[in-house]
Write an enzyme that holds these catalytic residues in place. Structure first.
Site, PDB file in Angstrom:
ATOM      1  N   ILE A  64     -24.427   0.354  36.984  1.00  0.00           N
ATOM      2  CA  ILE A  64     -23.855   1.339  37.662  1.00  0.00           C
ATOM      3  C   ILE A  64     -22.498   2.191  37.281  1.00  0.00           C
ATOM      4  O   ILE A  64     -21.862   1.603  36.971  1.00  0.00           O
ATOM      5  CB  ILE A  64     -24.125   1.899  39.168  1.00  0.00           C
ATOM      6  CG1 ILE A  64     -25.253   1.144  39.662  1.00  0.00           C
ATOM      7  CG2 ILE A  64     -23.821   2.950  39.666  1.00  0.00           C
ATOM      8  CD1 ILE A  64     -25.089   0.817  41.359  1.00  0.00           C
ATOM      9  N   CYS A  65     -22.636   3.958  36.848  1.00  0.00           N
ATOM     10  CA  CYS A  65     -21.289   4.251  36.354  1.00  0.00           C
ATOM     11  C   CYS A  65     -21.327   5.500  37.078  1.00  0.00           C
ATOM     12  O   CYS A  65     -21.722   5.579  37.598  1.00  0.00           O
ATOM     13  CB  CYS A  65     -20.695   4.362  34.862  1.00  0.00           C
ATOM     14  SG  CYS A  65     -21.758   4.688  33.541  1.00  0.00           S
ATOM     15  N   ARG A  66     -20.147   6.374  36.439  1.00  0.00           N
ATOM     16  CA  ARG A  66     -20.885   7.689  36.772  1.00  0.00           C
ATOM     17  C   ARG A  66     -21.374   8.246  36.383  1.00  0.00           C
ATOM     18  O   ARG A  66     -22.499   9.357  37.295  1.00  0.00           O
ATOM     19  CB  ARG A  66     -19.002   8.403  36.079  1.00  0.00           C
ATOM     20  CG  ARG A  66     -19.233   9.458  36.479  1.00  0.00           C
ATOM     21  CD  ARG A  66     -17.629  10.793  36.899  1.00  0.00           C
ATOM     22  NE  ARG A  66     -17.897  12.236  37.199  1.00  0.00           N
ATOM     23  CZ  ARG A  66     -18.582  13.248  36.669  1.00  0.00           C
ATOM     24  NH1 ARG A  66     -19.447  13.389  36.145  1.00  0.00           N
ATOM     25  NH2 ARG A  66     -18.581  14.447  37.730  1.00  0.00           N
TER      26      ARG A  66
END
Length: 188
Positions: A64-66
């Site tokens: 997960i990231c932005r």
């Protein structure tokens, strides 16, 4: 198997008994501001450095990231280390929030992407306006434009990597050994 998973599908998988590990590869400050409940913060640089140890700590992983760019880089690192069940949350935390999925929220911090836009904008403005007073300073704007072009073409951002190292983008470090122990124990 590397693949993308949408927010709705991940929401269902997180509720299952054999839920995947959720690794949030954003900066500690971004993670502190908002994160998916039960996720672990393993910043991209830390993940790259300790990918072999991480491989032995878990099977099924969702990165997960932005928006997905840093998660794609993390995916490449884990696949190179021999992991096979690596997924990316399609659209990242932005898509998760848009789907109405739960988020743990704390103090508000600017996303790294927003910080990059601010710094790049200020440097370009300084180069253009300052170039009126100091001949040649307008080349600063050209250099920033070139850097942003390279960032778009390579899907990496040197300015973002540098900003991530600043004190306000860091949280207290837990150390790689502690992080790996937490992942083995499945306790967030």
């Amino acid at each position: 198997m590397c693949s993308k998973i949408d927010a709705e599908s991940l929401r269902d998988r997180v509720a299952a008994p054999d839920a995947p590990r959720l690794l949030d590869v954003r900066t500690p400050a971004e993670f502190a501001a908002a994160h998916i409940p039960g996720s672990y913060n393993v910043p991209l640089d830390t993940l790259r450095e300790h990918r072999a140890e991480l491989r032995g700590s878990m099977d099924d992983v969702v990165l997960i990231c932005r928006t997905g760019a840093r998660a794609s880089q993390a995916e490449r690192a884990l696949v190179e280390a021999g992991m096979t069940k690596v997924h990316i949350l399609e659209g990242g935390i932005v898509a998760w929030e848009a789907a109405g999925a739960p988020l743990n929220r704390n103090r508000s911090r600017w996303d790294l992407e927003r910080q990059v836009r601010l710094v790049a904008g200020l440097l370009v403005l300084t180069g253009v306006v300052g170039g009126l007073l100091v001949p040649g300073l307008e080349w600063l704007a050209a250099a920033i434009g070139a850097g942003l072009t390279v960032a778009a073409l390579t899907n990496t951002c040197m300015m973002g990597m540098l900003l991530a190292k600043l004190p306000f983008n860091r949280a207290p470090a837990c150390g790689a050994e502690s992080m790996i122990a937490q992942l083995r124990d499945r306790r967030p």
